[in-house]
Scaffold this active site. Structure first.
Site: not given
Ligand SMILES: [Fe+2]
Ligand SMILES: [Fe+2]
Length: 270
Positions: A8, A40, A68, A180
């Site tokens: 990400d 992100n 997201h 993450h």
């Molecule tokens: Fe993420």
């Molecule tokens: Fe996520």
């Protein structure tokens, strides 16, 4: 084939790390295909057309996403028109975009990239295992695809690990995203699938999972939101996984990649 997957990308620091390191990494690792998770990339929330174009210009071949994926409204038209951008495959039927894409590399190899989201501690989507099964059956490794990459976007390590074993022998790489933080369990599973529970993020690690730490601390200690989450603004560590595949499309090598920022560096050499 040499495959590079980056976790990400969080906000501008994440994008700057990719911009700073990806061109040299691509050369050094002689990559055939680069996949990044871009959920992100736009200020921590979603992906815009301009950012997607910047990533493609840096040599990214496919952008996967996660929960997201739809945070920026312009994604709805973009994801319909650009087959290099995917969202989790197990959203309800009728959701814009696609959850898997078959991409040709410069040398003509075909790589299937599947994006799927877990259901443990996350939104209740369709069965991720059934959804991945359908994609693998439609485009089997060694027949319709020369390599298969599965980005399993999930909270629970158990669910990701189960997905790794579910795909073992049928995918080149199963790699986790969403938490993450890079995990130290890069391995080749018994059937030949490379696996790492989480690729980690391309983010500033003086943060709470890439976000400026003040607001998360405030919410954890006082239970009252006071402002929006914003990406932490220090230098980011580029985090990902490097995989080499053999003639059968299964992994012969897997190594974590970490470069720049605060985390200890890990850079494979050919
Ligand atoms: Fe993420
Ligand atoms: Fe996520």
């Amino acid at each position: 084939m040499n495959l590079l997957f980056l976790g990400d990308i969080v906000g501008r620091p994440g994008r700057e790390a990719v911009e700073a390191h990806l061109p040299t990494l691509r050369q050094k690792l002689a990559t055939d295909l680069v996949v990044v998770n871009g959920e992100n990339a736009a200020g921590g929330f979603g992906l815009t057309r301009a950012i997607a174009n910047d990533l493609f210009a840096l040599g990214v071949d496919v952008i996967s996403t996660g929960n997201h994926w739809a945070d920026q409204k312009e994604i709805f038209t973009l994801i319909e028109s650009d087959e290099r951008i995917i969202r989790p495959v197990n959203y309800p039927q009728g959701t814009p975009g696609r959850g898997a894409t078959l991409i040709s590399t410069a040398s003509g190899a075909r790589v299937l990239v599947i994006n799927v989201m877990g259901r443990v501690f996350m939104d209740a989507l369709n069965d991720p295992f059934a959804a991945v099964e359908a994609e693998l059956a439609a485009c089997p490794l060694g027949e319709a695809a020369d390599a298969v990459i599965v980005d399993v976007h999930a909270e629970a390590t158990s669910e990701k690990m189960a997905m790794g074993h579910f795909c073992d022998g049928r995918a080149s790489l199963v790699v986790g995203t969403h938490t993450h933080v890079p995990t130290a369990d890069a391995q080749i599973l018994p059937g030949g699938t490379a696996y790492q529970s989480d690729a980690g993020a391309c983010a500033d690690y003086d943060s709470v999972i890439g976000m400026d730490k003040a607001e998360p601390l405030q919410r954890f200690t006082r239970k009252i939101p006071t402002q929006r989450y914003t990406p932490a603004s220090g230098p980011a560590t580029l985090c990902g996984v490097f995989v080499q595949t053999g003639a059968n499309g299964l992994a012969s090598r897997v190594e974590p990649v970490r470069l720049g920022g605060r985390l200890m560096a890990a850079v494979p050499s050919l």
